[in-house]
Design an enzyme around this catalytic site. Structure first.
Site, PDB file in Angstrom:
ATOM      1  N   ASN A   1      12.654   5.864   7.734  1.00 37.65           N
ATOM      2  CA  ASN A   1      13.251   4.846   8.602  1.00 37.65           C
ATOM      3  C   ASN A   1      12.337   3.624   8.678  1.00 37.65           C
ATOM      4  O   ASN A   1      11.135   3.756   8.872  1.00 37.65           O
ATOM      5  CB  ASN A   1      13.469   5.406  10.006  1.00 37.65           C
ATOM      6  CG  ASN A   1      14.628   6.375  10.054  1.00 37.65           C
ATOM      7  OD1 ASN A   1      15.720   6.081   9.627  1.00 37.65           O
ATOM      8  ND2 ASN A   1      14.380   7.567  10.624  1.00 37.65           N
TER       9      ASN A   1
ATOM     10  N   LYS B   1       0.866  -1.180   0.000  1.00 34.25           N
ATOM     11  CA  LYS B   1       0.000   0.000   0.000  1.00 34.25           C
ATOM     12  C   LYS B   1       0.902   1.229   0.000  1.00 34.25           C
ATOM     13  O   LYS B   1       1.780   1.362   0.851  1.00 34.25           O
ATOM     14  CB  LYS B   1      -0.895  -0.030   1.242  1.00 34.25           C
ATOM     15  CG  LYS B   1      -2.055   0.941   1.195  1.00 34.25           C
ATOM     16  CD  LYS B   1      -3.187   0.446   0.290  1.00 34.25           C
ATOM     17  CE  LYS B   1      -4.423   1.302   0.446  1.00 34.25           C
ATOM     18  NZ  LYS B   1      -5.102   1.068   1.728  1.00 34.25           N
ATOM     19  N   HIS B   2       0.706   2.108  -0.962  1.00 30.76           N
ATOM     20  CA  HIS B   2       1.517   3.317  -1.076  1.00 30.76           C
ATOM     21  C   HIS B   2       3.015   2.999  -1.084  1.00 30.76           C
ATOM     22  O   HIS B   2       3.815   3.632  -0.392  1.00 30.76           O
ATOM     23  CB  HIS B   2       1.171   4.317   0.033  1.00 30.76           C
ATOM     24  CG  HIS B   2      -0.243   4.816  -0.035  1.00 30.76           C
ATOM     25  ND1 HIS B   2      -0.762   5.476  -1.128  1.00 30.76           N
ATOM     26  CD2 HIS B   2      -1.267   4.705   0.856  1.00 30.76           C
ATOM     27  CE1 HIS B   2      -2.032   5.774  -0.903  1.00 30.76           C
ATOM     28  NE2 HIS B   2      -2.368   5.307   0.285  1.00 30.76           N
TER      29      HIS B   2
ATOM     30  N   HIS C   1      14.306   5.931  -0.104  1.00 28.25           N
ATOM     31  CA  HIS C   1      13.592   7.213  -0.001  1.00 28.25           C
ATOM     32  C   HIS C   1      12.701   7.440  -1.214  1.00 28.25           C
ATOM     33  O   HIS C   1      12.821   6.747  -2.212  1.00 28.25           O
ATOM     34  CB  HIS C   1      14.598   8.363   0.111  1.00 28.25           C
ATOM     35  CG  HIS C   1      15.447   8.283   1.343  1.00 28.25           C
ATOM     36  ND1 HIS C   1      16.778   7.931   1.302  1.00 28.25           N
ATOM     37  CD2 HIS C   1      15.144   8.454   2.645  1.00 28.25           C
ATOM     38  CE1 HIS C   1      17.271   7.925   2.531  1.00 28.25           C
ATOM     39  NE2 HIS C   1      16.296   8.239   3.369  1.00 28.25           N
TER      40      HIS C   1
END
Length: 538
Positions: A432, A289-290, A538
């Site tokens: 993180n 998800k996402h 990231h």
């Protein structure tokens, strides 16, 4: 450098009298040649294209008659001649150009239909060095660029998909093309040669092991224009690079709506993660998800793996992407359709499972044929203002690492397996990242937090919520292994994981305070290993 400017009026309509046809992909070329010939357009052609047109019983002029020079060097030299390029580049309203054409007996060429040697296909098929080099087209790009530069007078086509569009333009314009039409095709032509050169330059960088070439370009072919991008006010398109890595760009959509921008991004993340699990080692399932996993598990069957992955965070899994490492079977499909899911992606699907998924008309079902190789080299790129960040793909696999036990207590065999499993997931979680795992199943995932402590706490909270939903006496974090994709800068993140019940820790190590973190682990009887490799994402 002098800049030459020819201030001549640009005609809107240009009559097509002579066309040059030189194609590697001959799909549709005979039908096009016949239609052009029926309009009274003179055809000039080269090599295999000329032979195909003549074999079809159509009139054509061999380019060697235009140049007065035979094709030589196995076809390497045939169109690089003033008789061709003068006909493409001449400004029809410039007296000096017209005089030069007359003096050198050069005829104007109004239409250029050209596509290139299949360099990208040869590269994708793993052609050897000499074969790949031999498929670098020289004359084709030169003619395309010349025609596109002179689009005030010349119409240039590089894509067989545009043949019908050209014929419609000519029929509507009584044999003429408009300036706007020529402009659009010229823009497409330059984009095509740019993408072609990009493929060549990137291949050379790979073949010669040049990590960071002085010039780096990224090219692709539009696979589909999308309704919108990440948000409705953003436009978007999906471009494919020609890389034959199994995944969302090479997959076959068996059913369902067009994939959205977010679907493609999430499906790529899901399939790259599940590809870490070799099918011969057992079934595995990842739910995304996402672009972050909300549950990953192995199991005794694909159905078992799916149920265990879903159990980690059934709330977040709603509307997610499900990726499987083995053929989707009927039993698993029947369970998956009980939950609203955007996309299912798997290497293959059984006919029975396909029929079950078909009951959900909007559910996208993608088949890739195989898994992506997590060890394969490659590059990733990200745009920033004014530039590109390019790096090698993170192709480190935990099984290949030399794990170092740094605590007094060594891990048990079970703990070690859970540690490896958790670290494998951590590679695919936004930083993180903190992942709890137990018995080949994620117990809690903390993603994308600015504080590693917060990621540990969120993952533990998710585990507690899941335990309540499943009616468990305690969360699966009790007796679990915990992975951190980067080192613990302080002991607080470790202590948060220990408070959640973790008994084994895997992390890269390398902090200035490693000694403090190790001491905290020893104080609580926790085992810890260092991988020596960080997986920031990231």
């Amino acid at each position: 450098m002098a800049v030459v400017s020819k201030k001549t009026p640009i005609p809107d309509k240009v009559k097509i009298r002579t066309a040059l046809l030189s194609v590697s992909d001959k799909d549709g070329i005979i039908d096009l040649a016949r239609a052009l010939s029926d309009m009274g357009i003179r055809l000039i052609s080269t090599g295999g294209t000329y032979k195909a047109i003549i074999a079809a019983g159509l009139p054509a002029v061999d380019v060697s008659e235009v140049t007065g020079f035979p094709e030589i060097m196995d076809g390497r030299v045939k169109t690089l001649h003033p008789g061709v390029h003068g006909g493409l580049l001449a400004i029809r309203d410039d007296a000096e150009h017209i005089a030069a054409m007359a003096e050198h007996k050069i005829d104007s060429i109004d239409l250029a239909v050209i596509n290139l040697y299949p360099f990208e296909a040869v590269r994708a098929a793993g052609g050897d060095y000499p074969t790949t080099v031999e498929n670098i087209d020289i004359g084709g790009p030169a003619m395309i660029r010349a025609s596109a530069k002179n689009h005030a007078y010349v119409t240039v086509l590089t894509d067989p998909a545009d043949y019908a569009v050209l014929l419609s333009e000519l029929q509507a314009g009584h044999g003429e093309t408009s300036y706007a039409f020529r402009q659009k095709l010229a823009a497409k032509a330059y984009a095509r040669t740019a993408a072609y050169d990009t493929a060549i330059s990137n291949w050379f960088a790979e073949a010669l092991a040049i990590d960071m070439p002085a010039y780096r370009t990224v090219g692709g072919v539009l696979k589909e224009a999308m309704r919108y991008g990440e948000n409705p006010h953003q436009s978007a398109g999906f471009y494919v690079s020609g890389d034959n890595r199994p995944g969302v760009s090479t997959a076959q959509l068996l059913q369902g709506k067009q994939l959205s921008y977010n679907n493609i991004n999430d499906t790529d993340a899901a399939f790259e993660l599940v590809s870490e699990f070799l099918p011969e080692n057992g079934p595995a399932c990842a739910i995304i998800k996402h672009a972050n996993p909300c549950g990953v598990a192995t199991g005794t069957s694909l159905l078992d793996a799916y149920k265990r992955a879903l159990a980690c965070d059934p709330v977040s899994a709603f509307g997610g992407i499900i990726a499987l490492n083995q053929t989707l079977d009927a039993e698993t499909a029947e369970e998956i359709v009980k939950l609203f899911t955007e996309v299912i992606v798997a290497p293959a699907v059984s006919d029975e499972a396909k029929a079950i998924i078909a009951r959900k008309a909007n559910l996208r079902l993608l088949v890739t044929g195989s898994l992506a190789d997590p060890r394969a080299p490659g590059i990733t790129a990200k745009t920033v203002s004014g530039g590109l960040l390019v790096q090698s793909r993170d192709n480190v696999v935990v099984e290949d690492l030399d794990l170092k036990v740094v605590t007094k207590r060594a891990p048990t065999a079970t703990e070690l397996e859970d540690m490896k499993f958790a670290f494998k997931i951590a590679k695919h979680v936004k930083s993180n990242a903190v992942i709890y795992a137990k018995d080949g199943q994620t117990a809690g995932i903390g993603a994308g937090q600015m504080s590693r402590v917060d990621s540990a706490r969120i993952a533990a909270m998710k585990a507690e919520d899941a335990a309540k939903a499943l009616g468990l006496a305690e969360p699966l974090t009790r007796g679990s292994a915990v992975a951190s994709e980067a080192f613990y800068p302080f002991a607080d993140g470790l202590l948060a994981a220990i408070a959640a019940g973790a008994t084994a820790v895997i992390q890269p190590g390398g902090s200035m305070r490693d000694a403090d973190v190790i001491a905290a682990a020893d104080e609580h009887g926790v085992t810890m290993v260092f991988t020596g490799v960080r997986h920031f994402r990231h």
